[in-house]
Structure formats: structure tokens, C-alpha cells
Design a protein around this motif. Structure first.
Motif, short mmCIF file in Angstrom:
data_model
loop_
_atom_site.label_atom_id
_atom_site.label_comp_id
_atom_site.label_asym_id
_atom_site.label_seq_id
_atom_site.Cartn_x
_atom_site.Cartn_y
_atom_site.Cartn_z
N PRO A 1 -48.65 -138.06 28.78
CA PRO A 1 -48.76 -138.99 27.65
C PRO A 1 -49.52 -138.44 26.44
N MET A 2 -50.68 -137.79 26.64
CA MET A 2 -51.45 -137.33 25.49
C MET A 2 -50.75 -136.19 24.75
N LEU A 3 -50.38 -135.16 25.49
CA LEU A 3 -49.77 -134.00 24.85
C LEU A 3 -48.43 -134.35 24.20
N MET A 4 -47.60 -135.06 24.94
CA MET A 4 -46.24 -135.30 24.46
C MET A 4 -46.17 -136.36 23.37
N THR A 5 -46.92 -137.45 23.55
CA THR A 5 -46.92 -138.46 22.47
C THR A 5 -47.63 -137.92 21.24
N GLY A 6 -48.67 -137.09 21.46
CA GLY A 6 -49.36 -136.47 20.33
C GLY A 6 -48.46 -135.53 19.57
#
Length: 332
Positions: free
Chosen positions: A163-168
Motif C-alpha cells: 500500500p505505501m510504496l504502490m499508492t505513493g
């Protein structure tokens, strides 16, 4: 070039696909949407790679300073994780902790510069993702939380690489977040965490001797360990199917089910391991790249590497299928 290769090797650049594949997937999904910035995409990928390498070195520093290498060296002949000494360059004297910190700050500085450049182009909201990822990454091995030693390492990896890496990344290249990237990022994050969790199941006994408490220990019983393995392996497919049923994902993404047989095999193979069922270690063409398997067999770690590489290949194939599907959707 010699020094660069030295530090790239010590930063475990071989692990970069764990961050780059999710990043490339997020970029591909973003390219299939409306607004898209190639310059932000390039800077985001460079920043993610630099941050990943920097975090790996920071993990070495925390581990080395806390244990002074004593526990790891004491159990150097026990368990797969313990055999893979993380920082031989420190214990051998090839580099000092001061040099390690300098390179760590350099890599994290490069990541920060890339983040700031993207923020200037696309909006400062992206820095919240970067800051959250940095704090979570530092808490993996660093005090006071040291989440990776309290059975929460897999949760950290799920959040960071999913979630953090990809949504970021998606936010950076598209200027916003869509339901599509949330479904996909959660699925990919689980599969990246699966690499570490599968490792933890196979090295549970020796991890405890080395002072590392993993998610496998948190699950307690064999049934609990295998239950979580089944969830981590199969939930990503259910997430994609649910996203399609709710019309938030294109049906083309259902092609990821092509990797389901490998996930089924991995769960079954881990069950054999946990219950100490003797099985012949045989590679199949559909398992994907396995590397120097003859070398693994001679070293007596073929039983471990086949399962670990299978977990890695599931992520690889899953992401590549989404990337190809996204590219096709972007040109239709």
C-alpha cells in the motif's frame, strides 16, 4: 566503480526486485489512467531503489550495533538466516560503521532529493507517503519499536512494499489515488510479505536462538503458521477477483490466476516442511527461474531455496501479468 559495486553488494541489491516490481506495477497501472507524468515516474523509481538500498544498510547498522555481531556469529552454522551473515564487510574490517552510516545517509539523501523533485512537480502530498515509509522502515530494526524482532516484520513489509510504496508511486505519477491501485497494492504487498513469512516458517527454530521473534512464532502452532500462509498466498487472488466483481478492476487483471498453481504448491510444500514429511525436492518448469539449483543441492539448502524462490517467483509473475495487462489497457 569498485567502491560502488562494493556498497551495492553490501546493500543487497539482489533484493531490489521486491521494491522495483511493485513500483513498476504502480507506474504501469498509472499509465493506464488519465493524468500521467513520466518524469515523476522515473524519479519515483530511482528514489524507491535508493531508499530500499539505504534501508538495507540501516538495518545492518541497527543489527550490528545492538548485537555487536555476537549472536549471529555464535549461530553462524545454524539455520538459513544465520548462515547468511548480513554484514561480513563489518566483521571482517573491510568497512567501518562510520563508512556504513555515510553511505546510508547518501542513499537516503538521494531518495529524499527524488521525493522533493516529484513533490515540486506533482504536489507535496507525496511526501507524506515518503515520510511514513521512512519512519516505518526505520522501525523495522531500529528502536524503540524494532518491529522486525517482535513478530511484526511481515506486517511492516506488507505495508511498505504494498500500500505505501504502490499508492505513493501512483500518487506521484497521477496526482491522486484510485480504488484500482488500492486493490492491487494490497494484493502485491501480501505476496512480497509472503517471501519473508515463508522464510520465517522454515527458519523459526534458529531465529529464536538468534534473538529474532518473527510472525511464524507469533502464530504459535503449526496449524496457525500454515493458516496464515494460506491466507497470505490466496488472499491476493481473492482481492483481485473482488475488485473485478465490484467493477473497480478490469477483468483483464484476472490473468493473475495463472500463478495460482504455484501458490497452491508453495502452501502444500510448507505444510510438508512443518509436519516434517519427507519429500523429494524436484523442480518443475512451471515454477519459473530457480537459479543454480545444483549448487543449492550441493550446499544442502535445496529444500529451502526451492520454496523461497517459489515465493519470489509468485510475486514476479503476478506483477508482470498486471504490468502487461495495464500496458494493453493503456493502448486500447
Amino acid at each position: 566503480m569498485g567502491k560502488i559495486n562494493f556498497w551495492l553488494h553490501n546493500a543487497r541489491h539482489i533484493s531490489l526486485p521486491q521494491s522495483l516490481l511493485p513500483a513498476f506495477t504502480a507506474v504501469a497501472v498509472g499509465a493506464a489512467s488519465g493524468h500521467f507524468s513520466w518524469s515523476a515516474a522515473v524519479l519515483s523509481v530511482i528514489g524507491i531503489a535508493a531508499a530500499h538500498l539505504g534501508m538495507n544498510l540501516a538495518d545492518d547498522w541497527f543489527d550490528y550495533k545492538v548485537h555487536s555481531g555476537e549472536i549471529r556469529q555464535k549461530h553462524a552454522s545454524e539455520g538459513i538466516r544465520a548462515r547468511m551473515v548480513k554484514y561480513p564487510y563489518l566483521t571482517s574490517g573491510e568497512a567501518t560503521t562510520g563508512q556504513l552510516l555515510a553511505v546510508t545517509f547518501l542513499l537516503l539523501g538521494i531518495a529524499a532529493c527524488c521525493g522533493i523533485a516529484v513533490a515540486v512537480m506533482e504536489g507535496w502530498g507525496v511526501m507524506w507517503f515518503a515520510l511514513a515509509g521512512f519512519l516505518l522502515g526505520m522501525s523495522y530494526s531500529g528502536g524503540p519499536l524494532r518491529l522486525g524482532f517482535r513478530g511484526l516484520g511481515e506486517l511492516v513489509i506488507f505495508l511498505m512494499f504494498g500500500p505505501m510504496l504502490m499508492t505513493g508511486t501512483y500518487f506521484a505519477v497521477c496526482g491522486g489515488i484510485s480504488p484500482e491501485i488500492i486493490w492491487i497494492s494490497c494484493a502485491v504487498g501480501l505476496l512480497v510479505a509472503n517471501i519473508v513469512y515463508s522464510h520465517s516458517i522454515m527458519d523459526a527454530e534458529h531465529d529464536l536462538k538468534a534473538g529474532k521473534y518473527t510472525m511464524a512464532h507469533l502464530m504459535g502452532s503449526r496449524r496457525g503458521q500454515l493458516g496464515l500462509s494460506g491466507f497470505i498466498n490466496f488472499a491476493p487472488y481473492l482481492l483481485i477477483a473482488a475488485g473485478v466483481c465490484l467493477k473497480q478492476l478490469h477483468p483483464a487483471y484476472l490473468a493473475v490466476f495463472l500463478t495460482l498453481p504455484l501458490s497452491i504448491w508453495l502452501v502444500g510444500s510448507l505444510r510438508d516442511f512443518v509436519y516434517e514429511k519427507p519429500v523429494e525436492i524436484v523442480i518443475k518448469p512451471w515454477m519459473g527461474p530457480i537459479g543454480n539449483f545444483d549448487g543449492y543441492r550441493k550446499a544442502g539448502i535445496d529444500w529451502f531455496m526451492l520454496r523461497w524462490l517459489a515465493a519470489r517467483n509468485i510475486v514476479t509473475f503476478f506483477c508482470l501479468i498486471i504490468i502487461v495487462a495495464s500496458i494493453i489497457l493503456s493502448v486500447l
